[in-house]
Design a protein around this motif. Structure first.
Motif, short mmCIF file in Angstrom:
data_model
loop_
_atom_site.label_atom_id
_atom_site.label_comp_id
_atom_site.label_asym_id
_atom_site.label_seq_id
_atom_site.Cartn_x
_atom_site.Cartn_y
_atom_site.Cartn_z
N ARG A 105 3.66 5.58 -6.55
CA ARG A 105 4.11 5.97 -5.21
C ARG A 105 5.60 5.73 -4.99
O ARG A 105 6.26 6.47 -4.28
N ASN A 256 -1.56 1.24 0.59
CA ASN A 256 -0.85 2.12 -0.34
C ASN A 256 -1.23 3.56 -0.01
O ASN A 256 -2.07 4.17 -0.65
N GLN A 279 5.75 2.12 -0.36
CA GLN A 279 4.36 1.85 -0.70
C GLN A 279 3.44 3.02 -0.32
O GLN A 279 2.40 3.23 -0.91
#
Ligand code: MUC
Ligand code: MG
Length: 387
Positions: A105, A256, A279
């Motif tokens: 990510r 996340n 995140q």
């Protein structure tokens, strides 16, 4: 009718920067003396550029992506897939990257920010405008007290209050025993009194049993919020803590992206979301985390991965568009570094951070600082060029 040619993504450059911190930053899992940032410069076929950042904390001690891994994921997998594609279709790029690259990510975030920045600059609008428009010109900003010493932290807190820079303090705990940590927090809260809000971040260090003692002690000491007391996957424990105590429980490592946000809401595992752009997987995914938190009636907080001014400017663009950030933000990353890498640093005053104005993310890099802090020999190149 004459159609103007489509602007294409031409080149994606990545670099790792190592920038010293102003003091040791003591977290439960690592002590930072340097922050390592990953920057991205995307160059487009019309000559425009976009800049982005994807930064983590403490190497691999905080999360599953390292700075070196972030750079490698971009260079090896994300950049080759994007070269030659329509620069103005950021959603198309996000979808393609999500299809080709699982997780990662923070790497996705760096590139996505650069694409939004480029689009904003080409259109002459801010990224906040691309996300529907800013509803804040400035936002409250917390400071983290994490010197590892109560006396130093108290002196730092007093200085921040006197200079009107911060009156929200997040204390990093979880390294010492619960009893020692609670005593440390109580001392600081007593020292600042009603002049400041005191919160803590345990960075997942406690067991559920530790956390029960910890939350009781912290709320008795006047601490308002506890961030991620137990490991990210312990949703049932988070739910028990959120319902069992008055002190607010905030999810950080547990969040996340939007799917996690939904799971945390479904499990009643938090009162507050720490929304982190990196995140979440980028500005768009972070906006989805915001939407889920908002729809669930949770409190929202603008979180940081201690990015430089670049990533901080990008996050500010999104948080400027967020209706209620009831817990404010902690976007102080540039202030923890010995040097700012932006040509014009972000303004911090009156306990707030100001949203950068200007096109794109509202930030430009200082080329000398970039050359100096680059890990890949920027110093040497600069020295030779200057001879
Ligand atoms: C974290 O876990 O929230 C944010 C502020 C700070 O000092 O550390 C970070 C990471
Ligand atoms: Mg945290």
């Amino acid at each position: 009718m004459w159609n103007s040619p489509v602007t294409k993504i031409d080149q994606i450059e990545t670099m790792i920067l190592d920038i010293p911190t102003i003091r040791g930053h003591v977290l439960s899992m690592a002590t930072m003396r340097t922050q390592t940032a990953v920057l991205v410069v995307v160059r487009f076929s019309d000559g425009s550029e976009g800049i982005g950042e994807g930064t983590t904390i403490g190497g691999l001690s905080y999360g599953p992506e390292s700075p070196e891994g972030i750079k490698s994921a971009i260079d090896t997998y994300i950049a080759p897939a994007l070269i030659g594609r329509d620069a103005d279709n950021v959603n198309g790029a996000i979808q393609l990257i999500d299809k080709l690259v699982k997780a990662n990510r923070i790497a996705k975030t760096a590139v996505e920010i650069a694409l939004w920045d480029g689009l904003g600059k080409r259109l002459g609008v801010s990224v906040a405008q691309l996300f529907g428009g800013a509803v804040h010109a400035r936002l409250p900003v917390a400071w983290t007290l994490a010197s590892g010493n109560s006396e130093t932290d108290i002196a730092e807190a007093h200085q921040m209050i006197e200079t009107r820079r911060h009156n929200i303090f997040k204390l990093k705990i979880g390294k010492r025993s619960v009893r020692e940590d609670v005593a440390h927090v109580a001392r600081i809260k007593q020292a600042v009194g009603d002049a400041a809000s005191v919160r803590v971040d345990v960075n997942t260090a406690w067991s559920l049993q530790d956390a029960r003692w910890g939350l009781k002690g912290l709320q008795d000491a006047g601490c308002e919020l506890v961030e991620q007391p137990v490991p990210a996957r312990y949703r049932r424990a988070m739910a028990e803590l959120a319902s069992g105590y008055e002190i607010a429980v905030m999810a950080d490592e547990a969040l996340n992206g939007p799917e996690d946000a939904l799971a945390v809401v479904t499990a009643n595992a938090a009162d507050v979301f720490a929304v982190k752009v990196a995140q979440s997987g980028g500005l768009k995914r972070a906006s989805e985390v915001v939407a889920i938190g908002q729809a669930a009636g949770l409190g929202l907080y603008g979180g940081t991965m201690l990015e430089t001014g670049l990533g901080t400017s990008a996050a500010l663009q999104l948080f400027a568009t967020t209706e209620h950030l009831s817990w404010g933000t902690e976007l102080f990353g540039p202030l923890l570094l010995t040097e700012d890498i932006l040509a014009e640093p972000i303004t911090y005053r009156d306990f707030c951070v100001e949203i950068p104005t200007g096109a794109g993310i509202g930030a430009a890099l200082d080329p000398d600082k970039i050359a100096f802090f680059r890990r890949d020999g920027g110093r040497t190149i600069q020295a030779v060029a200057g001879e």
